[in-house]
Design an enzyme around this catalytic site. Structure first.
Site, PDB file in Angstrom:
ATOM      1  N   ASP A 263      -0.667  -5.475   9.459  1.00  0.00           N
ATOM      2  CA  ASP A 263      -1.404  -4.490   8.988  1.00  0.00           C
ATOM      3  C   ASP A 263      -2.708  -5.216   8.628  1.00  0.00           C
ATOM      4  OD1 ASP A 263      -3.090  -2.646   8.042  1.00  0.00           O
ATOM      5  OD2 ASP A 263      -1.547  -1.852   6.770  1.00  0.00           O
TER       6      ASP A 263
ATOM      7  N   TRP B 245       0.891  -1.265  -0.037  1.00  0.00           N
ATOM      8  CA  TRP B 245       0.076   0.011   0.000  1.00  0.00           C
ATOM      9  C   TRP B 245       0.954   1.261   0.195  1.00  0.00           C
ATOM     10  CZ3 TRP B 245      -1.947   2.447   4.947  1.00  0.00           C
ATOM     11  CH2 TRP B 245      -3.059   3.618   4.507  1.00  0.00           C
TER      12      TRP B 245
ATOM     13  N   LYS C  33     -13.583  -0.915   6.617  1.00  0.00           N
ATOM     14  CA  LYS C  33     -13.882  -1.462   5.634  1.00  0.00           C
ATOM     15  C   LYS C  33     -15.091  -2.677   6.458  1.00  0.00           C
ATOM     16  CE  LYS C  33     -10.593  -0.153   3.341  1.00  0.00           C
ATOM     17  NZ  LYS C  33      -9.863   1.082   3.518  1.00  0.00           N
TER      18      LYS C  33
END
Length: 398
Positions: free
Chosen positions: A211, A130, A246
């Site tokens: 993560d 990312w 999310k």
């Protein structure tokens, strides 16, 4: 003050969304930013969230500050999600959890804390990763290095390269790992591979930092925590940054957590003391609402089950769009095997589209894809899938 200062470049992902919003073409499709979309192309508020907010509205008696680490019930429920309710990590009190402003905030707090005690360490990130991982840890003062991860030829995990890289990471360095639904590739480790990586981390003495932004978007809440559970079993120190943007749809509430796992309860107490001092000088204490919503849902059995059901709907819709994209390209006679897209997990896919194709799709078809070809599958719907497949087929023939 700013007359002789050049403007900063736009964020590679959020800047794409700004360009999308200003595009006047009616057929435009945003496959860039990592936000879930339903079949109507909207980012919904989950029904369980609405129900939890009603409960909070009725019982809330104050807007006073939360403790520095946040609400204790929130921390306890986060740990149950990460490790399982009957985990030894929880019963032995080896974990310290603090509510952070989103997954990004959790990463930065962890980075600042690690920099304090490991000032000469490097942070190792997957190739690719990312984009904001780099900014977060460079700004925290770390030098970055990369470990092997994705094979662009096979469109799959290059596990041998990953192990080879991690075997050479010095003790005390930090290895940033995607717990599931790797962003941007969508390519994950399986259970046996996680076991090997965890064993290697223990052997070499580097510090794992997981993560965990998409728990439940891969296979299930339980399956997706496999990597966390494997590291917990080793008994070593490690960090987990989790996000509820999310899987709870709480994007603008900035609800995340940083969890530090230690070898003992005494170590964990020391870790928490320094975690609190780190937080104090950054944002003092977290925003309450999103964390209280999550705590309310997870501590209420009926709402918890409702959340799991709504999460499954989101996960299954994304999987259905993966299949629809692959089938749509095949039915249009597009050359190549795109079946790897259905093997990937989570919201994202390394589509294999070149930057030239990505640019052509944006300029000619108002289809916005991140450079490098990362597609957010949740941006696809039954109403736009044919348009997108037609456009990709045309682009590949240009």
């Amino acid at each position: 003050m700013w007359q002789k200062v050049e403007a900063a470049p736009a964020d590679s992902i959020l800047g794409l969304t700004e360009a999308f919003k200003s595009d006047s073409r009616a057929e435009k499709v945003n496959l860039g930013v990592g936000v879930y979309k339903d079949e109507q192309g909207s980012t919904p508020i989950l029904d369980c969230v609405k129900a939890a907010e009603k409960i909070l509205l009725e019982k809330e008696a104050t807007k006073s500050y939360l403790p520095i680490p946040g609400d204790p019930v929130y921390a306890a429920e986060v740990q149950k999600l990460l490790f399982g309710g009957d985990s030894e990590v929880i019963t032995s009190k080896r974990a310290a959890t603090a509510h952070a402003p989103g997954g990004t905030g959790a990463l930065r707090v962890g980075g600042d804390l690690l920099k304090k005690f490991n000032p000469n360490a490097k942070v190792w990130i997957s190739n690719p990763t990312w984009a904001n991982h780099k900014g977060v840890f460079v700004t925290a003062g770390f030098e970055l290095a990369e470990y092997g991860y994705y094979n662009p030829e096979t469109k799959s995990l290059d596990f041998d390269a990953m192990l080879s890289s991690l075997a050479n990471v010095p003790a005390g360095d930090i290895v940033l790992l995607h717990a599931c639904c790797h962003n941007p590739s969508g390519v994950d480790l399986d259970a046996e591979q996680w076991k090997k990586v965890a064993a290697l981390g223990k052997e070499k003495g580097w510090i794992p930092f997981l993560d965990f932004a998409y728990q439940g978007f891969g296979e299930s809440v339980e399956s997706d925590r496999c990597g966390v559970v494997e590291f917990a079993a080793t008994g070593i120190d490690f960090f987990v940054a989790s996000s509820f943007s999310k899987n709870f749809g709480l994007y603008n509430e900035r609800t995340g957590a940083l969890t530090i796992v230690s070898p003992s309860a005494d170590d964990s107490a020391v870790a928490m003391s320094h975690l609190k001092t780190t937080i104090r000088v950054i944002y003092s204490n977290p925003p309450a609402h999103g964390g209280l919503v999550v705590a309310t849902i997870l501590s209420n059995e009926e709402l918890h089950q409702q959340w799991l059901a709504e999460l499954a709907v989101m996960r299954d819709r994304i999987k259905a769009m993966r299949v629809a994209l692959v089938d749509g390209l095949a039915s249009r006679g597009v050359e190549g095997d795109f079946s790897y897209i259905t093997a990937q997990r989570g919201m994202f896919s390394f589509s294999g589209l070149s930057d030239a194709i990505v640019g052509w799709l944006r300029d000619n078809k108002a289809i916005y894809v991140v450079g490098g070809g990362r597609i957010n599958l949740a941006g696809l719907t039954k109403s736009n899938i044919d348009y997108v497949c037609d456009a990709i087929a045309e682009a590949l023939k240009v």
